[in-house]
Write a protein that holds these residues in place. Structure first.
Motif, PDB file in Angstrom:
ATOM      1  N   ALA A 181      48.197  37.946  48.466  1.00 25.66           N
ATOM      2  CA  ALA A 181      48.410  36.504  48.487  1.00 25.66           C
ATOM      3  C   ALA A 181      47.128  35.706  48.685  1.00 25.66           C
ATOM      4  O   ALA A 181      46.944  34.649  48.061  1.00 25.66           O
ATOM      5  CB  ALA A 181      49.423  36.144  49.574  1.00 25.66           C
ATOM      6  N   VAL A 182      46.228  36.192  49.544  1.00 22.25           N
ATOM      7  CA  VAL A 182      45.018  35.433  49.860  1.00 22.25           C
ATOM      8  C   VAL A 182      44.233  35.096  48.603  1.00 22.25           C
ATOM      9  O   VAL A 182      43.725  33.987  48.433  1.00 22.25           O
ATOM     10  CB  VAL A 182      44.132  36.227  50.844  1.00 22.25           C
ATOM     11  CG1 VAL A 182      42.826  35.499  51.111  1.00 22.25           C
ATOM     12  CG2 VAL A 182      44.880  36.459  52.151  1.00 22.25           C
ATOM     13  N   THR A 183      44.122  36.069  47.710  1.00 26.57           N
ATOM     14  CA  THR A 183      43.389  35.854  46.467  1.00 26.57           C
ATOM     15  C   THR A 183      44.296  35.385  45.342  1.00 26.57           C
ATOM     16  O   THR A 183      43.889  34.567  44.505  1.00 26.57           O
ATOM     17  CB  THR A 183      42.693  37.161  46.034  1.00 26.57           C
ATOM     18  OG1 THR A 183      41.842  37.604  47.089  1.00 26.57           O
ATOM     19  CG2 THR A 183      41.875  36.954  44.773  1.00 26.57           C
ATOM     20  N   GLN A 184      45.532  35.873  45.297  1.00 27.59           N
ATOM     21  CA  GLN A 184      46.359  35.654  44.121  1.00 27.59           C
ATOM     22  C   GLN A 184      46.875  34.228  43.993  1.00 27.59           C
ATOM     23  O   GLN A 184      47.010  33.722  42.874  1.00 27.59           O
ATOM     24  CB  GLN A 184      47.543  36.625  44.123  1.00 27.59           C
ATOM     25  CG  GLN A 184      48.098  36.887  42.737  1.00 27.59           C
ATOM     26  CD  GLN A 184      47.039  37.473  41.816  1.00 27.59           C
ATOM     27  OE1 GLN A 184      46.215  38.285  42.236  1.00 27.59           O
ATOM     28  NE2 GLN A 184      47.047  37.056  40.566  1.00 27.59           N
ATOM     29  N   ILE A 185      47.153  33.558  45.083  1.00 24.45           N
ATOM     30  CA  ILE A 185      47.675  32.193  44.981  1.00 24.45           C
ATOM     31  C   ILE A 185      46.662  31.250  44.328  1.00 24.45           C
ATOM     32  O   ILE A 185      46.984  30.583  43.346  1.00 24.45           O
ATOM     33  CB  ILE A 185      48.144  31.677  46.353  1.00 24.45           C
ATOM     34  CG1 ILE A 185      49.387  32.457  46.800  1.00 24.45           C
ATOM     35  CG2 ILE A 185      48.438  30.178  46.299  1.00 24.45           C
ATOM     36  CD1 ILE A 185      49.869  32.097  48.187  1.00 24.45           C
ATOM     37  N   PRO A 186      45.419  31.192  44.819  1.00 23.87           N
ATOM     38  CA  PRO A 186      44.451  30.334  44.106  1.00 23.87           C
ATOM     39  C   PRO A 186      44.159  30.828  42.697  1.00 23.87           C
ATOM     40  O   PRO A 186      43.929  30.019  41.789  1.00 23.87           O
ATOM     41  CB  PRO A 186      43.199  30.394  44.994  1.00 23.87           C
ATOM     42  CG  PRO A 186      43.368  31.579  45.856  1.00 23.87           C
ATOM     43  CD  PRO A 186      44.835  31.752  46.058  1.00 23.87           C
ATOM     44  N   LEU A 187      44.190  32.152  42.492  1.00 24.40           N
ATOM     45  CA  LEU A 187      43.960  32.688  41.156  1.00 24.40           C
ATOM     46  C   LEU A 187      45.069  32.275  40.202  1.00 24.40           C
ATOM     47  O   LEU A 187      44.815  31.965  39.022  1.00 24.40           O
ATOM     48  CB  LEU A 187      43.862  34.211  41.229  1.00 24.40           C
ATOM     49  CG  LEU A 187      43.409  34.940  39.956  1.00 24.40           C
ATOM     50  CD1 LEU A 187      42.037  34.452  39.528  1.00 24.40           C
ATOM     51  CD2 LEU A 187      43.383  36.438  40.195  1.00 24.40           C
ATOM     52  N   ALA A 188      46.300  32.252  40.693  1.00 16.40           N
ATOM     53  CA  ALA A 188      47.424  31.825  39.861  1.00 16.40           C
ATOM     54  C   ALA A 188      47.293  30.349  39.485  1.00 16.40           C
ATOM     55  O   ALA A 188      47.617  29.950  38.354  1.00 16.40           O
ATOM     56  CB  ALA A 188      48.739  32.066  40.597  1.00 16.40           C
ATOM     57  N   ILE A 189      46.829  29.532  40.404  1.00 20.48           N
ATOM     58  CA  ILE A 189      46.614  28.112  40.108  1.00 20.48           C
ATOM     59  C   ILE A 189      45.536  27.947  39.042  1.00 20.48           C
ATOM     60  O   ILE A 189      45.694  27.167  38.090  1.00 20.48           O
ATOM     61  CB  ILE A 189      46.231  27.352  41.396  1.00 20.48           C
ATOM     62  CG1 ILE A 189      47.409  27.358  42.379  1.00 20.48           C
ATOM     63  CG2 ILE A 189      45.808  25.916  41.077  1.00 20.48           C
ATOM     64  CD1 ILE A 189      47.081  26.795  43.742  1.00 20.48           C
ATOM     65  N   ILE A 190      44.458  28.713  39.172  1.00 17.16           N
ATOM     66  CA  ILE A 190      43.391  28.667  38.163  1.00 17.16           C
ATOM     67  C   ILE A 190      43.920  29.118  36.812  1.00 17.16           C
ATOM     68  O   ILE A 190      43.606  28.532  35.773  1.00 17.16           O
ATOM     69  CB  ILE A 190      42.202  29.540  38.608  1.00 17.16           C
ATOM     70  CG1 ILE A 190      41.542  28.936  39.843  1.00 17.16           C
ATOM     71  CG2 ILE A 190      41.188  29.687  37.480  1.00 17.16           C
ATOM     72  CD1 ILE A 190      40.485  29.824  40.457  1.00 17.16           C
ATOM     73  N   GLU A 191      44.753  30.168  36.814  1.00 13.22           N
ATOM     74  CA  GLU A 191      45.328  30.645  35.549  1.00 13.22           C
ATOM     75  C   GLU A 191      46.203  29.569  34.909  1.00 13.22           C
ATOM     76  O   GLU A 191      46.199  29.398  33.690  1.00 13.22           O
ATOM     77  CB  GLU A 191      46.143  31.916  35.775  1.00 13.22           C
ATOM     78  CG  GLU A 191      46.697  32.500  34.493  1.00 13.22           C
ATOM     79  CD  GLU A 191      47.305  33.881  34.664  1.00 13.22           C
ATOM     80  OE1 GLU A 191      48.048  34.304  33.764  1.00 13.22           O
ATOM     81  OE2 GLU A 191      47.021  34.535  35.689  1.00 13.22           O
ATOM     82  N   GLY A 192      46.948  28.835  35.726  1.00 16.44           N
ATOM     83  CA  GLY A 192      47.743  27.737  35.191  1.00 16.44           C
ATOM     84  C   GLY A 192      46.881  26.685  34.535  1.00 16.44           C
ATOM     85  O   GLY A 192      47.215  26.173  33.456  1.00 16.44           O
ATOM     86  N   LEU A 193      45.750  26.366  35.137  1.00 16.98           N
ATOM     87  CA  LEU A 193      44.834  25.380  34.562  1.00 16.98           C
ATOM     88  C   LEU A 193      44.208  25.891  33.263  1.00 16.98           C
ATOM     89  O   LEU A 193      44.037  25.127  32.303  1.00 16.98           O
ATOM     90  CB  LEU A 193      43.745  25.030  35.576  1.00 16.98           C
ATOM     91  CG  LEU A 193      44.231  24.336  36.856  1.00 16.98           C
ATOM     92  CD1 LEU A 193      43.077  24.171  37.839  1.00 16.98           C
ATOM     93  CD2 LEU A 193      44.853  22.976  36.539  1.00 16.98           C
ATOM     94  N   ILE A 194      43.881  27.175  33.235  1.00  9.89           N
ATOM     95  CA  ILE A 194      43.353  27.766  32.001  1.00  9.89           C
ATOM     96  C   ILE A 194      44.392  27.673  30.888  1.00  9.89           C
ATOM     97  O   ILE A 194      44.070  27.369  29.734  1.00  9.89           O
ATOM     98  CB  ILE A 194      42.951  29.235  32.241  1.00  9.89           C
ATOM     99  CG1 ILE A 194      41.747  29.305  33.181  1.00  9.89           C
ATOM    100  CG2 ILE A 194      42.637  29.938  30.915  1.00  9.89           C
ATOM    101  CD1 ILE A 194      41.374  30.719  33.588  1.00  9.89           C
ATOM    102  N   GLY A 195      45.646  27.923  31.245  1.00  8.99           N
ATOM    103  CA  GLY A 195      46.718  27.821  30.252  1.00  8.99           C
ATOM    104  C   GLY A 195      46.827  26.428  29.668  1.00  8.99           C
ATOM    105  O   GLY A 195      47.063  26.263  28.455  1.00  8.99           O
TER     106      GLY A 195
END
Length: 226
Positions: A181-195
């Motif tokens: 969770a520590v890394t994946q939550i911000p990474l998921a937000i970044i992935e959404g922005l990339i999308g």
């Protein structure tokens, strides 16, 4: 979502392979129908697969000592629906296991189930739920939730294989989720922005194809056997 070769007990590895197999078979048929009925979508199909391959091949160290990856499957689910991503995701994971050492062959079924089945279906669900808010917010939600759902599924798979001695499977799920969770939550937000950025580019260069696919405007009519 790249569970390493030999990490799962054989029975668990076999069970997840059996669970993933119907989705992959269905996805293979969906890809064949897509190419047959809409040959002009071949480039977008290839782009969706390449996007998932490149994005999920990025390995980022986690603050908890593990590693995290984007998944890239939410975009393909938006463009072609989840069954297609079950096939494309399997191809992606197979090549990553063989060429990059990400994941493994014995754990391929488990990795396919989390990244190519659970992730795309959850992402597509949120795409449909948020579509009225606009294309870009819906794409953001699809990409972000597909990423997070993949890691939640992986946490469940690992917890079932390695339950905690005191708190059992539930306690093990909490531990594995906390690792990611520590890394994946911000990474998921970044992935959404990339999308969102990628969708803007696609709209500018492939608007007719997106309209035919139902991404822009009315949803496409699916064959009766889907």
């Amino acid at each position: 979502m790249h569970i390493a070769e030999g990490f799962l007990p054989p029975l668990h590895a076999a069970a997840w392979s059996i669970a993933a197999a119907p989705f992959v078979i269905h996805g293979t048929r969906a890809v064949v129908r897509e190419i047959r009925d809409r040959p002009e979508s071949r480039l977008l199909l290839a782009a969706a697969g390449a996007f998932a391959f490149v994005l999920s091949a990025i390995k980022l160290p986690s603050l908890t000592g593990s590693s995290s990856h984007p998944t890239g499957t939410g975009l393909g689910a938006v463009l072609f629906r989840p069954p297609v991503m079950a096939f494309l995701g399997t191809v992606v994971l197979l090549f990553q296991a063989l060429l990059l050492g990400h994941g493994g062959i014995t754990t391929l079924g488990a990795n396919v189930f989390s990244m190519a089945v659970v992730g795309p279906w959850v992402g597509y669900l949120f795409w449909r739920l948020t579509r009225r808010a606009g294309i870009m917010p819906a794409v953001f939600m699809a990409m972000m939730t597909a990423d997070l759902a993949t890691y939640c599924a992986t946490s469940l798979q690992l917890a079932l294989a390695f339950p905690d001695m005191q708190s059992g499977v539930l306690g093990s799920i909490a531990k594995f989720l906390s690792v990611f969770a520590v890394t994946q939550i911000p990474l998921a937000i970044i992935e959404g922005l990339i999308g969102v950025v990628v969708m803007r580019v696609l709209i500018s260069v492939a608007k007719p194809e997106l309209t035919i696919l139902g991404v822009l405007g009315a949803q496409k009519k699916e064959p009766a056997d889907v």
